[in-house]
Write a protein that holds these residues in place. Sequence first.
Motif, mmCIF file in Angstrom:
data_model
loop_
_atom_site.group_PDB
_atom_site.id
_atom_site.type_symbol
_atom_site.label_atom_id
_atom_site.label_comp_id
_atom_site.label_asym_id
_atom_site.label_seq_id
_atom_site.Cartn_x
_atom_site.Cartn_y
_atom_site.Cartn_z
ATOM 1 N N LEU A 8 0.826 -1.203 0.000
ATOM 2 C CA LEU A 8 0.000 0.000 0.000
ATOM 3 C C LEU A 8 0.860 1.252 0.000
ATOM 4 O O LEU A 8 0.552 2.237 -0.688
ATOM 5 N N LEU A 9 1.939 1.213 0.785
ATOM 6 C CA LEU A 9 2.831 2.362 0.847
ATOM 7 C C LEU A 9 3.464 2.628 -0.502
ATOM 8 O O LEU A 9 3.524 3.760 -0.980
ATOM 9 N N LEU A 10 3.909 1.577 -1.159
ATOM 10 C CA LEU A 10 4.515 1.731 -2.480
ATOM 11 C C LEU A 10 3.495 2.249 -3.488
ATOM 12 O O LEU A 10 3.790 3.096 -4.325
ATOM 13 N N LYS A 11 2.262 1.732 -3.393
ATOM 14 C CA LYS A 11 1.213 2.166 -4.315
ATOM 15 C C LYS A 11 0.861 3.631 -4.107
ATOM 16 O O LYS A 11 0.725 4.405 -5.055
ATOM 17 N N ASN A 12 0.742 4.036 -2.843
ATOM 18 C CA ASN A 12 0.353 5.408 -2.539
ATOM 19 C C ASN A 12 1.434 6.407 -2.913
ATOM 20 O O ASN A 12 1.165 7.583 -3.143
ATOM 21 N N ASN A 13 2.686 5.968 -2.955
ATOM 22 C CA ASN A 13 3.794 6.858 -3.255
ATOM 23 C C ASN A 13 4.455 6.461 -4.570
ATOM 24 O O ASN A 13 5.669 6.497 -4.701
ATOM 25 N N LEU A 14 3.614 6.083 -5.535
ATOM 26 C CA LEU A 14 4.104 5.659 -6.836
ATOM 27 C C LEU A 14 4.987 6.743 -7.447
ATOM 28 O O LEU A 14 4.594 7.891 -7.570
ATOM 29 N N LYS A 15 6.208 6.375 -7.793
ATOM 30 C CA LYS A 15 7.150 7.306 -8.399
ATOM 31 C C LYS A 15 7.382 6.854 -9.824
ATOM 32 O O LYS A 15 7.955 5.804 -10.061
ATOM 33 N N LYS A 16 6.919 7.620 -10.779
ATOM 34 C CA LYS A 16 6.947 7.209 -12.167
ATOM 35 C C LYS A 16 8.351 7.242 -12.744
ATOM 36 O O LYS A 16 9.075 8.216 -12.589
ATOM 37 N N GLY A 17 8.714 6.178 -13.407
ATOM 38 C CA GLY A 17 9.961 6.126 -14.148
ATOM 39 C C GLY A 17 9.659 6.123 -15.627
ATOM 40 O O GLY A 17 8.529 6.291 -16.055
ATOM 41 N N THR A 18 10.686 5.954 -16.415
ATOM 42 C CA THR A 18 10.518 5.865 -17.856
ATOM 43 C C THR A 18 11.415 4.774 -18.380
ATOM 44 O O THR A 18 12.476 4.513 -17.820
ATOM 45 N N ASN A 19 11.003 4.115 -19.438
ATOM 46 C CA ASN A 19 11.770 3.018 -20.015
ATOM 47 C C ASN A 19 12.775 3.483 -21.065
ATOM 48 O O ASN A 19 13.420 2.682 -21.716
ATOM 49 N N LEU A 20 12.916 4.792 -21.254
ATOM 50 C CA LEU A 20 13.864 5.302 -22.233
ATOM 51 C C LEU A 20 15.281 5.201 -21.695
ATOM 52 O O LEU A 20 15.583 5.647 -20.582
ATOM 53 N N VAL A 21 16.181 4.629 -22.477
ATOM 54 C CA VAL A 21 17.562 4.434 -22.049
ATOM 55 C C VAL A 21 18.255 5.763 -21.786
ATOM 56 O O VAL A 21 19.106 5.882 -20.919
ATOM 57 N N ALA A 22 17.875 6.819 -22.489
ATOM 58 C CA ALA A 22 18.554 8.105 -22.400
ATOM 59 C C ALA A 22 18.457 8.742 -21.020
ATOM 60 O O ALA A 22 19.245 9.615 -20.678
ATOM 61 N N PHE A 216 16.834 10.326 5.649
ATOM 62 C CA PHE A 216 17.181 9.260 6.589
ATOM 63 C C PHE A 216 16.099 8.989 7.627
ATOM 64 O O PHE A 216 16.238 8.070 8.445
ATOM 65 N N GLY A 217 15.040 9.770 7.630
ATOM 66 C CA GLY A 217 14.000 9.632 8.640
ATOM 67 C C GLY A 217 12.952 8.596 8.270
ATOM 68 O O GLY A 217 13.186 7.708 7.430
ATOM 69 N N THR A 218 11.784 8.736 8.863
ATOM 70 C CA THR A 218 10.736 7.701 8.738
ATOM 71 C C THR A 218 9.433 8.283 8.192
ATOM 72 O O THR A 218 8.351 7.963 8.685
ATOM 73 N N HIS A 219 9.530 9.127 7.186
ATOM 74 C CA HIS A 219 8.336 9.819 6.690
ATOM 75 C C HIS A 219 8.058 9.519 5.219
ATOM 76 O O HIS A 219 7.518 10.364 4.501
ATOM 77 N N ALA A 220 8.435 8.325 4.777
ATOM 78 C CA ALA A 220 8.250 7.970 3.365
ATOM 79 C C ALA A 220 6.777 7.947 2.959
ATOM 80 O O ALA A 220 6.454 8.039 1.773
ATOM 81 N N ASP A 221 5.874 7.841 3.928
ATOM 82 C CA ASP A 221 4.443 7.815 3.611
ATOM 83 C C ASP A 221 3.853 9.214 3.485
ATOM 84 O O ASP A 221 2.666 9.373 3.225
ATOM 85 N N LYS A 222 4.674 10.261 3.679
ATOM 86 C CA LYS A 222 4.198 11.638 3.597
ATOM 87 C C LYS A 222 4.864 12.335 2.414
ATOM 88 O O LYS A 222 6.045 12.158 2.153
ATOM 89 N N GLN A 223 4.094 13.160 1.719
ATOM 90 C CA GLN A 223 4.614 13.885 0.568
ATOM 91 C C GLN A 223 4.741 15.389 0.810
ATOM 92 O O GLN A 223 5.580 16.046 0.207
ATOM 93 N N LEU A 240 7.674 19.464 -0.284
ATOM 94 C CA LEU A 240 6.552 19.469 -1.216
ATOM 95 C C LEU A 240 6.731 18.330 -2.215
ATOM 96 O O LEU A 240 7.801 18.196 -2.818
ATOM 97 N N ASN A 241 5.688 17.532 -2.370
ATOM 98 C CA ASN A 241 5.737 16.405 -3.308
ATOM 99 C C ASN A 241 6.961 15.517 -3.083
ATOM 100 O O ASN A 241 7.573 15.014 -4.016
ATOM 101 N N GLY A 242 7.311 15.354 -1.814
ATOM 102 C CA GLY A 242 8.413 14.468 -1.470
ATOM 103 C C GLY A 242 9.785 15.051 -1.687
ATOM 104 O O GLY A 242 10.787 14.326 -1.602
ATOM 105 N N ASN A 243 9.877 16.360 -1.956
ATOM 106 C CA ASN A 243 11.157 17.015 -2.196
ATOM 107 C C ASN A 243 11.294 18.263 -1.329
ATOM 108 O O ASN A 243 10.298 18.923 -1.001
#
Length: 400
Positions: A8-22, A216-223, A240-243
């Motif tokens: 659920l945590l991974l789903k809620n914090n889906l981070k989109k990648g791309t399949n382009l090699v570049a 390094f903390g424990t807030h991966a479920d918060k954005q 903001l938005n995990g950054n």
Amino acid sequence: MTKRDKDLLLKNNLKKGTNLVAVRSHNERLVLQLVREQGALTKADATRATGLSANAISVLFRALEEDGLLLRDKPIRGKIGQPSTPLRINPEARHYATLKIGRRSLELAVVNFAGEIVSLAHQPQPFPTPDKTLAFVRNELSNVLRAARKSRKSISAMAIASPNELWSWTEEFGAPREEMEAWRTFDLVRALEDIVPWEVLVENDATAACRAELLFGTHADKQNWIYFYVGTFIGGGVVLNGNIYTGSRGNAGGFGPMRVPDQAGGNRLVDHASLVVLERMISAQGGQPFDIYDETQDWQPYETLVGPWISDAGRNLAHATVSALSVLDFESVVIDGALPAQVKDRLVAEVREQLEETDLQGVHMPEIEAGTLGHRARTLGAAATLISAEYVNELNSIGA
């Protein structure tokens, strides 16, 4: 954490990648972020979290492992199919030198890639000056490297976590203006070139502490959250938005000047939720105000003053939180500082209680959480600045 919770945590914090090699570099950073957040990650977990193909994830994992950035954990054996092998951050992949310039202390450390302090030198002080800072680095650098069993060549880079404009607010913490004024024209990075062989970055100390809590903390479920760091002066950061969001001048999250209701002591947050306030209270009763910066002290001798300070700081942090929520809909408030753990927990509870009794019409009650790094947050934050610059996708770090 159960497997279901992790999914659920991974789903809620889906981070989109791309399949382009570049853009493999972007994807490598993405995978490193996920591994760091989760502690360890299998290829299947990474595939679900990023949207990348299983083949792309295999290529990324292999490249990161070959570069020494990831290590294999023990295989997880299930009832069906081949065992899956999680990968985790390799602590030995990189080592960084960090310098924290605080208003009451200096710290020089070696920090590894996992965000662990390998060796550290600490020097209390009534106030920092350029000369004292350079002398501290000269005197302690070899000792810190020796204790870490690292050569100068094995250190990847160096970062400094320091308050902005050290020459300002001198009266508030009892420093001589003429000596602190030397910081105005002093180029610390250039001065360090004669002492260290590494590239040197500089970050605001409270922003650096926020980076460390994020990395390094424990807030991966918060954005989206705000971070208060209670030091000699209150400071903080914005996520903001995990950054990290630093703003156009690098001052985002500088909560000290934030206005609070008129009251005895002043109408700024810094006038109430700062350790210098407790210093003055202790000094007025004939105590030793710098005792509160000694990590071996539990503040019990000053409990008659600590209680009222927590009440005042908590009330004003609650006011500041409502003001911040009216601008951006943060889901969480993280409070940390150079405080004993039990004092920090009491402060967090006080802020939560004050907010529960506050008129929150028009805003939503956020989660109020304790930070995890305490006294070492700024020292670790310097390393987090270096790691973020090279290995983290930070879309909000520029002040656009």
